[in-house]
Scaffold this active site. Structure first.
Site, short mmCIF file in Angstrom:
data_model
loop_
_atom_site.label_atom_id
_atom_site.label_comp_id
_atom_site.label_asym_id
_atom_site.label_seq_id
_atom_site.Cartn_x
_atom_site.Cartn_y
_atom_site.Cartn_z
N ARG A 46 36.80 28.78 36.22
CA ARG A 46 36.73 30.13 35.67
C ARG A 46 38.04 30.48 34.96
O ARG A 46 39.12 30.28 35.54
CB ARG A 46 36.47 31.10 36.82
CG ARG A 46 36.13 32.50 36.41
CD ARG A 46 35.72 33.33 37.62
NE ARG A 46 36.86 33.63 38.48
CZ ARG A 46 36.96 34.72 39.24
NH1 ARG A 46 35.96 35.59 39.27
NH2 ARG A 46 38.01 34.93 40.00
N TYR B 32 43.48 45.79 41.01
CA TYR B 32 44.43 44.67 40.91
C TYR B 32 43.99 43.57 39.95
O TYR B 32 44.66 42.57 39.81
CB TYR B 32 44.74 44.07 42.29
CG TYR B 32 43.53 43.67 43.11
CD1 TYR B 32 42.84 42.50 42.86
CD2 TYR B 32 43.09 44.48 44.17
CE1 TYR B 32 41.74 42.14 43.60
CE2 TYR B 32 41.98 44.12 44.92
CZ TYR B 32 41.31 42.94 44.64
OH TYR B 32 40.22 42.59 45.38
N LYS B 33 42.85 43.75 39.29
CA LYS B 33 42.40 42.74 38.33
C LYS B 33 42.90 43.13 36.93
O LYS B 33 44.08 43.07 36.67
CB LYS B 33 40.88 42.59 38.42
CG LYS B 33 40.46 41.99 39.76
CD LYS B 33 38.97 41.98 39.99
CE LYS B 33 38.68 41.31 41.34
NZ LYS B 33 37.34 41.64 41.85
N ASP C 199 29.43 48.38 39.93
CA ASP C 199 30.75 47.87 40.29
C ASP C 199 31.41 47.40 39.00
O ASP C 199 30.89 46.51 38.31
CB ASP C 199 30.62 46.73 41.30
CG ASP C 199 31.97 46.30 41.84
OD1 ASP C 199 32.97 46.43 41.11
OD2 ASP C 199 32.03 45.84 43.00
N PHE D 100 28.98 39.75 43.77
CA PHE D 100 30.15 39.40 44.58
C PHE D 100 29.80 39.65 46.05
O PHE D 100 29.28 40.71 46.40
CB PHE D 100 31.33 40.28 44.15
CG PHE D 100 32.64 39.82 44.71
CD1 PHE D 100 33.41 38.87 44.04
CD2 PHE D 100 33.13 40.35 45.89
CE1 PHE D 100 34.63 38.46 44.56
CE2 PHE D 100 34.34 39.93 46.40
CZ PHE D 100 35.10 38.99 45.74
C1 LIG Z 1 37.19 41.63 43.15
C2 LIG Z 1 35.91 42.26 43.57
C3 LIG Z 1 35.84 43.03 44.73
C4 LIG Z 1 37.03 43.14 45.62
O1 LIG Z 1 36.85 43.95 46.72
P1 LIG Z 1 38.07 44.33 47.64
O2 LIG Z 1 37.54 45.40 48.50
O3 LIG Z 1 39.21 44.72 46.77
O4 LIG Z 1 38.46 43.11 48.41
C5 LIG Z 1 34.63 43.64 45.03
N1 LIG Z 1 33.56 43.50 44.22
C6 LIG Z 1 33.60 42.77 43.09
C7 LIG Z 1 32.41 42.65 42.22
C8 LIG Z 1 34.77 42.12 42.74
O5 LIG Z 1 34.83 41.37 41.64
#
Ligand SMILES: *Cc1c(COP(=O)(O)O)cnc(C)c1O
Length: 426
Positions: free
Chosen positions: A385, A225-226, A200, A131
């Protein structure tokens, strides 16, 4: 293989031991929501709980609520709930800040450890398809520290564990493809090569069983939030292996990570353990909503917990793949997610050379909500997705999603201009 029918999917729902868990949520009627991997749905308890925090705890309790309503302990209390989902112990996780910020803290701590223990190691390895925020944070930190960020393809990870490498930073389940790493095996290989691991768990926590302790991981962060259903911008979380937790200050050494914040001492003295990974005052409205989200997952403990959720998630994604291949064949879709269960998260991604964005928009117009992730035009194609959250997605939802996809493709309706205008958030 016999062709599955709508009737068959309804039978699977009727036999599903987890089906009652769906009633914990307020899903808009008629919507098939396959985007819980981006933003989990609203738990029924959240609105009333947040209203209570506003009107009672803030409105009436005022400043007293930091003590009397348990506000001050909320990051640790929520952290202990998260710990149960990711194979960590009590007092090992805190809910705080964002995933990006927590990643900065743990990467910095990991690089500090390496600088002290193995000063010749100055490279941080990650996956090119990680990401982007993870890569940006790592890049910024590497610039500051004079380290090198090396990006590799997933199949090159093993050979990239060379004597110059200090830290291996991976996202457990890839956000684009849903491919999942074997955390224990990768961590063992990294450790054998003298390298620390940072994981992560943004697409893992609440989605797949995770065993941070068993895998002997070093550091982890994840998203609220996921799959944790904490609400937009919910606090994220951070875990540090107890063997490392007391070794370093984290770089954002704010007063909430101090051993005695209300001594108001001019000197920083880090709290023991994971508490030092807090920085400043927590967003209590968001923290209250996060706790409601976590409770929806802990409710599954009565039905077999993450193992039962995982079994259902695999059944849902297997069914989706099977139905797409049967009912949307010859439509230019290819599976971008591993078929192998051990390598699959809780989502399915379909690659298409053209039209992926518009197809997703046409599906959303039909109340089937997935999302689109852009490819790089070279190695990675554009993808559609679909996330499957077993807490609230059923087998008939899978049928309906594939049926709408079939109609959108067969009719060519996705080619209409209104589905081809890009929005700011995809
Ligand atoms: C959703 C996601 C994030 C989100 O980061 P924020 O700091 O909440 O914006 C970070 N890393 C991964 C791998 C994600 O899927």
């Amino acid at each position: 293989m016999t062709r599955k029918t709508l009737e068959h999917c309804r039978q699977l729902d009727a036999q599903d031991p987890l089906r009652e868990l769906r009633h914990q949520f307020d899903l808009p009627p008629g919507v098939t929501y396959l985007d819980g991997n981006s933003l989990g749905v609203l738990p029924r308890a959240t609105a009333a709980r947040v209203a209570e925090v506003v009107t009672q705890e803030w409105g009436q309790g005022l400043i007293r609520s930091w003590n009397s309503a348990g506000w001050f302990d909320a990051p640790r209390r929520a952290g202990d709930k998260i710990a149960r989902l990711v194979g960590a112990g009590p007092n090992q996780v805190v809910a705080t800040d964002s995933t990006s910020i927590n990643l900065f803290k743990v990467l910095s701590a990991a690089l500090n450890m390496a600088r002290e223990d193995t000063p010749q190691r100055k490279t941080l390895v990650s996956e090119r398809s990680n990401f982007p925020t993870d890569l940006y944070i790592a890049e910024a930190l590497c610039r500051e520290r004079g380290c090198t960020l090396k990006l590799v393809e997933p199949e090159q990870i093993a050979e990239s564990l060379t004597p110059d490498v200090a830290v291996l930073m991976l996202t457990h389940v890839n956000y684009r493809t849903g491919a999942m790493h074997d955390m224990a095996a990768v961590s063992a290989a990294a450790h054998a090569a003298g390298i620390l691991t940072v994981w992560d768990l943004a697409h893992s926590a609440g989605a797949v069983p995770v065993d941070l302790s068993g895998a002997q991981a070093d550091f982890a962060v994840g998203c609220g939030y996921k799959y944790l259903n904490g609400g937009p911008g919910a606090p994220a979380f951070v875990w540090v292996a107890p063997r490392h937790a007391d070794r370093f200050w984290q770089p954002l050494a704010g007063w909430w990570g101090h051993i005695a914040p209300f001594d108001f001492s001019p000197d920083y003295q880090p709290a023991p353990g994971i508490t030092r990974y807090l920085c400043g005052t927590q967003p209590m409205l968001s923290m209250a909503a996060l706790e409601c989200g976590l409770d929806t997952l802990l409710a599954a403990e009565l039905f077999g917990g993450m193992a039962a959720l995982r079994a259902k998630s695999l059944a849902l994604t297997d069914l989706f793949i099977e139905l797409v291949e049967q009912r949307c064949a010859d439509q230019g879709l290819t599976l971008a997610t591993p078929r192998e269960h051990a390598q699959r998260g809780s989502q399915v991604c379909l690659a298409r050379a053209a039209g992926a964005y518009a197809i997703v928009q046409a599906l959303i117009a039909r109340d089937v909500i997935g999302d689109f992730r852009a490819g790089d035009g070279v190695a990675h194609p554009d993808i559609l997705r679909f996330g499957f959250t077993p807490l609230y997605i059923g087998f008939e939802d899978v049928w309906n999603a594939v049926e709408q996809l079939r109609q959108v493709l067969a009719s060519g309706e996705w080619q209409q201009p209104e589905f081809n205008q890009k929005h700011a958030v995809t």
